[in-house]
Scaffold this active site. Structure first.
Site, PDB file in Angstrom:
ATOM      1  N   ASN A  29      14.161 -21.257  10.512  1.00  0.00           N
ATOM      2  CA  ASN A  29      14.356 -22.606  11.060  1.00  0.00           C
ATOM      3  C   ASN A  29      15.779 -23.147  10.870  1.00  0.00           C
ATOM      4  O   ASN A  29      16.153 -24.152  11.487  1.00  0.00           O
ATOM      5  CB  ASN A  29      13.323 -23.588  10.486  1.00  0.00           C
ATOM      6  CG  ASN A  29      11.926 -23.394  11.037  1.00  0.00           C
ATOM      7  OD1 ASN A  29      10.930 -23.630  10.359  1.00  0.00           O
ATOM      8  ND2 ASN A  29      11.807 -22.969  12.293  1.00  0.00           N
ATOM      9  N   ASP A  62       2.489 -26.257  13.645  1.00  0.00           N
ATOM     10  CA  ASP A  62       3.443 -26.122  14.749  1.00  0.00           C
ATOM     11  C   ASP A  62       3.168 -27.138  15.853  1.00  0.00           C
ATOM     12  O   ASP A  62       2.031 -27.552  16.051  1.00  0.00           O
ATOM     13  CB  ASP A  62       3.353 -24.690  15.299  1.00  0.00           C
ATOM     14  CG  ASP A  62       4.563 -24.327  16.151  1.00  0.00           C
ATOM     15  OD1 ASP A  62       5.608 -25.015  16.044  1.00  0.00           O
ATOM     16  OD2 ASP A  62       4.457 -23.350  16.916  1.00  0.00           O
TER      17      ASP A  62
HETATM   18  C1  IPE Z   1       6.778 -21.657  12.397  1.00  0.00           C
HETATM   19  O1  IPE Z   1       7.008 -22.401  13.548  1.00  0.00           O
HETATM   20  C2  IPE Z   1       7.385 -22.327  11.203  1.00  0.00           C
HETATM   21  C3  IPE Z   1       6.762 -23.566  10.786  1.00  0.00           C
HETATM   22  C4  IPE Z   1       5.686 -24.112  11.296  1.00  0.00           C
HETATM   23  C5  IPE Z   1       7.409 -24.228   9.687  1.00  0.00           C
HETATM   24  P1  IPE Z   1       8.248 -22.115  14.514  1.00  0.00           P
HETATM   25  O2  IPE Z   1       8.165 -23.133  15.595  1.00  0.00           O
HETATM   26  O3  IPE Z   1       9.494 -22.062  13.723  1.00  0.00           O
HETATM   27  O4  IPE Z   1       7.934 -20.657  15.069  1.00  0.00           O
HETATM   28  P2  IPE Z   1       8.403 -19.953  16.419  1.00  0.00           P
HETATM   29  O5  IPE Z   1       9.897 -20.079  16.472  1.00  0.00           O
HETATM   30  O6  IPE Z   1       7.753 -20.667  17.541  1.00  0.00           O
HETATM   31  O7  IPE Z   1       7.922 -18.551  16.283  1.00  0.00           O
HETATM   32  C1  IPE Z   2       6.784 -27.230  13.550  1.00  0.00           C
HETATM   33  O1  IPE Z   2       7.027 -27.897  14.725  1.00  0.00           O
HETATM   34  C2  IPE Z   2       7.596 -27.771  12.393  1.00  0.00           C
HETATM   35  C3  IPE Z   2       8.726 -26.922  11.998  1.00  0.00           C
HETATM   36  C4  IPE Z   2       8.946 -25.716  12.425  1.00  0.00           C
HETATM   37  C5  IPE Z   2       9.656 -27.483  11.029  1.00  0.00           C
HETATM   38  P1  IPE Z   2       8.174 -27.446  15.716  1.00  0.00           P
HETATM   39  O2  IPE Z   2       9.412 -28.184  15.396  1.00  0.00           O
HETATM   40  O3  IPE Z   2       8.316 -25.964  15.724  1.00  0.00           O
HETATM   41  O4  IPE Z   2       7.597 -27.947  17.099  1.00  0.00           O
HETATM   42  P2  IPE Z   2       7.669 -27.191  18.496  1.00  0.00           P
HETATM   43  O5  IPE Z   2       7.070 -25.840  18.288  1.00  0.00           O
HETATM   44  O6  IPE Z   2       9.116 -27.107  18.874  1.00  0.00           O
HETATM   45  O7  IPE Z   2       6.875 -28.038  19.417  1.00  0.00           O
HETATM   46 MG    MG Z   3       7.458 -24.514  16.802  1.00  0.00          MG
END
Ligand code: IPE
Ligand code: IPE
Ligand code: MG
Length: 244
Positions: A70, A22
């Site tokens: 997502n 993340d």
């Molecule tokens: C979890 O991260 C999913 C992945 C790392 C693929 P998210 O960024 O989607 O999770 P939330 O929305 O902060 O809980």
């Molecule tokens: C994790 O990074 C990757 C995916 C969920 C695909 P994020 O895209 O959630 O990055 P932040 O949490 O918005 O910084």
């Molecule tokens: Mg994230």
């Protein structure tokens, strides 16, 4: 695998590490760049972490690439990510295979485009004979979705008379999960400072150790990975029992 089957390496490190990668978006935004730039940087990080596994004794690495939630992101980000997954497979397939990495995908493929699914199948097939590191990529994966799909298939087996409701126990249900061939994770790491699971490996992580680190995923280095794995060795896993 049973929750009391503690899996550690000879040095007491974790045998199966799962990572919620993340922080890509924030990493890019802090640089004034679009979110997709962060995803590209994040994808590049994966190789370093996979390569670090053998020396750390990590036999199984499971990474969360895209959740069932997502899809709620903008169409531009979702299609950018899907393009990146295809590019990742094209770019990395040969190196992964050469490094003896067996790649598997978990998650529901039904919503993914046909071309991507074909590429996933081909990469699984190409690397099926490898055993140095088992890399599992969770793509359109959600823990609740996985358990729901497993329950549906189990119900179907019962409906068809191939199983009885009396056969249903945790072991039987596990066999219907996407992860049926994998041991449970010993250690789950989440980067970016968020202390939540976000629907990752709900069933499998029942007795996993958790480590939440502030580092954003594109900045997560093999050195930090090694430190987190070393700190796992200090933990006392009791699995509900009291040690003599
Ligand atoms: C979890 O991260 C999913 C992945 C790392 C693929 P998210 O960024 O989607 O999770 P939330 O929305 O902060 O809980
Ligand atoms: C994790 O990074 C990757 C995916 C969920 C695909 P994020 O895209 O959630 O990055 P932040 O949490 O918005 O910084
Ligand atoms: Mg994230």
């Amino acid at each position: 695998m049973a929750a009391d089957a503690q899996e550690t390496t000879s040095s007491g490190g974790p045998k199966h590490v799962a990572i919620i990668m993340d922080g890509n978006g924030r990493w890019a935004q802090s640089r004034g760049r679009p979110r997709l730039f962060g995803h590209q940087a994040g994808a590049q990080r994966v190789r370093d972490i996979v390569n670090a596994c053998p020396d750390l004794g990590v036999k199984y690495l499971t990474i969360f690439a895209f959740s069932t939630e997502n899809w709620k992101r903008t169409q531009a980000e979702v299609s950018g990510l899907m393009a990146l997954f295809r590019l990742y497979i094209v770019r990395e397939a040969r190196a992964l295979h050469a490094e003896g990495v067996r790649v598997r995908f978990i998650g529901d493929r039904i919503r993914l485009d046909e071309k991507l699914v074909t590429m996933m199948d081909e990469l699984e097939l190409l690397t099926a004979g490898n055993d140095r590191v088992h890399l599992t990529i969770a793509l359109n994966y959600g823990g609740r979705d996985e358990v729901t799909r497993a329950a549906k298939r189990l119900a179907y087996e019962i409906e068809q008379g191939r199983l009885s409701h009396k056969d249903v126990d945790a072991e039987t249900l596990s066999r219907f999960l996407d992860t049926h061939v994998l041991p449970d994770p010993d250690l789950v790491i989440r980067t970016s400072g968020e202390a939540r699971i976000s629907n990752f490996l709900l069933w499998q992580s029942a007795y996993a150790e958790y480590e939440f680190v502030d580092t954003l995923w594109p900045d997560f280095t093999p050195e930090e990975f090694a430190r987190v794995c070393a700190s796992y060795a200090e933990r006392d896993r009791r699995f509900g029992a009291v040690k003599a």
